[in-house]
Structure formats: structure tokens, C-alpha cells
Design a protein around this motif. Structure first.
Motif, PDB file in Angstrom:
ATOM      1  N   ASP A  61     -16.103   8.131  -1.031  1.00  0.00           N
ATOM      2  CA  ASP A  61     -16.560   8.918   0.114  1.00  0.00           C
ATOM      3  C   ASP A  61     -17.574   9.988  -0.287  1.00  0.00           C
ATOM      4  N   GLU A  63     -22.136  10.204  -0.879  1.00  0.00           N
ATOM      5  CA  GLU A  63     -23.454   9.599  -0.996  1.00  0.00           C
ATOM      6  C   GLU A  63     -24.120  10.217  -2.233  1.00  0.00           C
ATOM      7  N   SER A  94     -23.729   4.600  -2.173  1.00  0.00           N
ATOM      8  CA  SER A  94     -22.725   5.010  -1.191  1.00  0.00           C
ATOM      9  C   SER A  94     -21.363   4.632  -1.753  1.00  0.00           C
ATOM     10  N   GLY A  96     -18.313   5.288  -0.533  1.00  0.00           N
ATOM     11  CA  GLY A  96     -17.471   4.745   0.523  1.00  0.00           C
ATOM     12  C   GLY A  96     -16.017   4.584   0.133  1.00  0.00           C
ATOM     13  N   PRO A 121     -20.727  12.305   3.284  1.00  0.00           N
ATOM     14  CA  PRO A 121     -21.032  11.424   4.412  1.00  0.00           C
ATOM     15  C   PRO A 121     -20.396  11.926   5.703  1.00  0.00           C
ATOM     16  N   ALA A 128     -18.831   0.396   0.338  1.00  0.00           N
ATOM     17  CA  ALA A 128     -19.693   0.923  -0.721  1.00  0.00           C
ATOM     18  C   ALA A 128     -20.987   0.116  -0.781  1.00  0.00           C
ATOM     19  N   VAL A 156     -28.932   6.832   4.230  1.00  0.00           N
ATOM     20  CA  VAL A 156     -27.809   7.682   3.853  1.00  0.00           C
ATOM     21  C   VAL A 156     -26.863   7.821   5.040  1.00  0.00           C
ATOM     22  N   GLN A 157     -25.575   7.922   4.770  1.00  0.00           N
ATOM     23  CA  GLN A 157     -24.563   8.020   5.817  1.00  0.00           C
ATOM     24  C   GLN A 157     -24.369   9.498   6.191  1.00  0.00           C
ATOM     25  N   GLN A 158     -25.433  10.099   6.713  1.00  0.00           N
ATOM     26  CA  GLN A 158     -25.385  11.517   7.087  1.00  0.00           C
ATOM     27  C   GLN A 158     -26.675  11.866   7.830  1.00  0.00           C
TER      28      GLN A 158
END
Length: 231
Positions: A61, A63, A94, A96, A121, A128, A156-158
Motif C-alpha cells: 500500500d 506508490e 505500486s 498495493g 495511495p 501491485a 499513480v494511485q493518488q
């Protein structure tokens, strides 16, 4: 408002094979005044001795972005990616649900210098993933990481955008603020940079809030910096 984080004031770690400077609290370095900016949690300025590196370890979890300043990273992870990351390229991992990886200096004779960046994130438990790319600098400010992956950027997860800033001597570029509630963070890699009327030297950072526009000005040589646009 522009708040400067001087290079020499960062946290220090010296493991012999690794010399690292921590912009924000990390590992054994803790400063409650420097815990990150918005979702930007880590900027480590790492110098790795020839042939040395980080043995296999896990992340979850987060990035994780790497930007190589000089030298080459040898990367290997639990998803079967075996890659080399040369100077000037970006890697985004990532973590994840979980990933294991190792990172070594690919050279037995030359040192490795890179920035390790962690962004929290906005969603936990994602799959991932691994991304890597060399970007052609098409403008003074070139987006390399975005939430959508648009225009060939790394995704990116953000709600965060990462730009690479490159200026020739005496060149200037203005960056309008998209939203006054957003925050900018500048990490200077090379050269002498003025951010509005504040001067940065290599390794310095600048946290920028409530500025309607930011003027970046280079002098005394070319400039390379990373600019984070954060919710």
C-alpha cells in the motif's frame, strides 16, 4: 508561502554502502515537524556504493517512485520484473496488496545516486504493478506521473502530479496554481533555482502553499528539479 527545507538540515543515515538524506521522517530519523506534505511521504536522496544495494524486502500500500540522477539501478521483484533503470529514467512501483523487490547498484565501479519517493495511495489493497519510462523533455515543465496516466505518463494511485523541471541558464517558466487549496513541493536536483524570490541550491526543497503563481528562474548553469502538485 514558501518554506525551505535546506539540504543540510535533512535527516542523515550512513550505513557504509549507503549514504542517505531524508527530507521527511524515515526509519530511525524522526522529526514531527517533517512528516511529509499531503500524500508525499518520503523523499530519500540515496547514494549507493558500487555493487551494493537493498536486499529483497517487501512493501504494501505505497506508490514508490525512483528517479536516477547518476548511475544505474538493477531491479528485481516478485512479479518477475528484472529491469535496469539508467540515469534520467523514472520507475513507479505500486506496492498495493504486496510486492517484494531488490534494488542494487548495477555497476561494480561507479556509484549510484537516485531519489526514492513514496506517495500514499488513495485506495488500499490494489493490485501491485510496475512501470518504467524515459521521458523526452518537451517543455520546461514536463509531466511524468499523473493520476490518469494520460499522454504516456506513469499512472499513480493518488491525486498527485509529478513534473520534471529542466531550465537552461537564465531561463524562466511560470507555473499557475490550478487550485489555491493544492500544495506544491519542489526538490532541486541540479543547479541554482529561484522559486519566486527564494533561492534553492542542490538538495534543497521548497513547500509552496497559497501562491497564485510560481515563477521558476535558473541561473549559474542549467537546472533540474522535481515538482509535485498535491491535493
Amino acid at each position: 508561502m514558501i518554506r525551505i527545507r535546506k539540504a543540510q538540515d535533512r535527516g542523515q543515515a550512513n550505513l557504509g554502502w549507503l549514504k542517505s538524506q531524508h527530507t521527511f521522517s524515515f526509519a530511525s530519523y524522526y522529526d514531527p515537524q517533517h512528516m511529509g506534505v499531503s500524500s508525499l511521504r518520503v523523499i530519500n536522496d540515496d547514494r549507493v556504493a558500487p555493487g551494493a544495494g537493498f536486499e529483497t524486502h517487501g512493501h504494501k500500500d505505497m506508490e514508490i517512485i525512483s528517479y536516477v540522477i547518476s548511475g544505474t539501478i538493477a531491479h528485481k521483484d516478485s512479479f518477475g520484473n528484472i529491469k535496469t533503470l539508467p540515469a534520467g529514467e523514472f520507475q513507479l512501483m505500486s506496492a498495493g496488496k504486496g510486492i517484494y523487490h531488490s534494488e542494487f547498484n548495477a555497476s561494480n565501479t561507479e556509484p549510484l545516486h537516485f531519489l526514492q519517493i513514496w506517495i500514499q495511495p488513495d485506495t488500499l489493497g490494489i493490485d501491485a504493478g510496475y512501470q518504467q519510462k524515459a521521458f523526452t523533455q518537451t517543455a520546461a515543465l514536463t509531466a511524468v506521473v499523473t493520476p490518469t496516466g494520460e499522454h504516456g505518463t506513469l499512472k499513480v494511485q493518488q491525486d498527485a502530479i509529478l513534473y520534471r523541471l529542466q531550465l537552461s541558464p537564465n531561463e524562466q517558466v511560470q507555473m499557475p496554481t490550478r487550485d489555491m487549496s493544492r500544495q506544491l513541493y519542489v526538490q532541486l536536483v541540479e543547479g541554482t533555482l529561484k522559486v519566486n524570490d527564494v533561492e534553492l541550491t542542490p538538495g534543497d526543497g521548497a513547500h509552496i502553499t497559497a501562491e497564485q503563481a510560481v515563477l521558476f528562474s535558473a541561473y549559474q548553469g542549467p537546472v533540474t528539479a522535481l515538482v509535485f502538485d498535491l491535493a
